[in-house]
Design a protein around this motif. Structure first.
Motif, PDB file in Angstrom:
ATOM      1  N   ASP A 129       0.851  -1.185   0.000  1.00  0.00           N
ATOM      2  CA  ASP A 129       0.000   0.000   0.000  1.00  0.00           C
ATOM      3  C   ASP A 129       0.894   1.244   0.000  1.00  0.00           C
ATOM      4  N   PHE A 130       0.598   2.201  -0.854  1.00  0.00           N
ATOM      5  CA  PHE A 130       1.462   3.373  -1.017  1.00  0.00           C
ATOM      6  C   PHE A 130       1.594   4.159   0.288  1.00  0.00           C
ATOM      7  N   THR A 131       0.478   4.370   0.987  1.00  0.00           N
ATOM      8  CA  THR A 131       0.516   5.134   2.234  1.00  0.00           C
ATOM      9  C   THR A 131       1.366   4.434   3.286  1.00  0.00           C
ATOM     10  N   ASP A 132       1.191   3.113   3.407  1.00  0.00           N
ATOM     11  CA  ASP A 132       1.984   2.358   4.379  1.00  0.00           C
ATOM     12  C   ASP A 132       3.457   2.332   3.983  1.00  0.00           C
ATOM     13  N   ALA A 133       3.736   2.210   2.685  1.00  0.00           N
ATOM     14  CA  ALA A 133       5.129   2.198   2.224  1.00  0.00           C
ATOM     15  C   ALA A 133       5.806   3.529   2.547  1.00  0.00           C
ATOM     16  N   GLN A 134       5.064   4.620   2.357  1.00  0.00           N
ATOM     17  CA  GLN A 134       5.598   5.944   2.710  1.00  0.00           C
ATOM     18  C   GLN A 134       5.853   6.050   4.215  1.00  0.00           C
TER      19      GLN A 134
END
Length: 272
Positions: free
Chosen positions: A215-220
């Motif tokens: 997930d992009f938000t979690d990766a960030q």
């Protein structure tokens, strides 16, 4: 306040190091940056969290103490942290007391009251079961205190581990009588990328959430925490209560970069 202990690769490496020092009856040096988990690993290995109150506030025994006796018998280790003003005399007296009390606990496990060898019970203080002494914050030791530890190592055949900051091995190299007895040196490192993700998954779960690196938000969020903490375990443990606080105050449900930055702003984060 106590959080569930997370077994990391560095902790397992510390256990292997401590076991090697203990089996070899030698001296080991453990060094690493502040906050990476050296003290936590030492406390875990020595069962200090379980035994601290019993050994410190010596008094009447309780039925629940039998579990502590068994734990001390498994580790056969004393953990000692000198104060800033510790003198060689106080170091000697405090270590002797800690070892004596640990020996009594171990003997109560091996020969509990009612055991059919009463004559050994009166000689509890004469037999030593402790095989390893771990000294945390070892930079505080003065040359005379270090010499006292070396003398105890030579006389009693008890293995010794000194824990401190990077450079500890260079500091003690100036004392050839002591340094010549060092058998192992262990560098305790910050969390690596995979381990950091593993620890973060546990923290996400404790908040009732699931961490998804895809997930992009979690990766960030993972990247931001890695940048802020640089794998420093203590900073990570300090950061998450603030993240939880920011989520609660702002009635948010997702851990984002903004949440993490807001949490970071409440902390005093030094150079690690």
């Amino acid at each position: 306040m106590n959080q569930r202990f997370i077994v990391t690769k560095e902790h397992r490496r510390f256990i292997e190091f401590a076991e090697a020092v203990r089996r070899g009856h030698t001296i080991g040096l453990c060094f690493g940056p502040a906050g990476v988990g050296k003290t936590l690993s030492a406390r875990r290995y020595a069962h200090y969290e379980k035994a601290h109150d019993l050994l410190t506030y010596w008094g009447p025994r309780a039925e629940s103490d039998v579990k502590i006796y068994a734990a001390l018998n498994r580790s056969r280790t004393v953990l000692y942290t000198p104060s800033v003003l510790t003198t060689p005399r106080s170091l000697k007296d405090e270590l002797t007391l800690a070892i004596s009390r640990t020996n009594i606990c171990i003997e109560q496990h091996l020969e509990p009251p009612g055991h059919d060898v009463p004559e050994t019970w009166g000689r509890t203080h004469l037999r030593n079961y402790v095989e390893l002494i771990i000294v945390d914050e070892a930079e505080r030791l003065r040359p005379a205190a270090l010499e006292m530890l070396r003398d105890r190592y030579d006389r009693d055949d008890i293995a010794l581990i000194l824990i401190g900051m990077p450079g500890l091995e260079k500091q003690f190299s100036h004392y050839p009588q002591f340094y010549s007895r060092v058998g192992f040196a262990h560098q305790y490192r910050p969390l690596g990328r995979d381990e950091l993700q593993f620890v973060l998954e546990r923290h996400w779960r404790s908040l009732g959430k699931t961490l998804d690196p895809e997930d992009f938000t979690d990766a960030q969020a993972i990247a931001t925490i890695a940048r802020i903490t640089r794998g420093n375990f203590r900073l990570l443990e300090r950061l998450f209560p603030q993240i939880q606080r920011v989520l609660r105050i702002n009635e948010l449900d997702t851990i984002t970069n903004d949440v993490i930055e807001a949490a970071q702003s409440t902390l005093v984060i030094g150079v690690t």
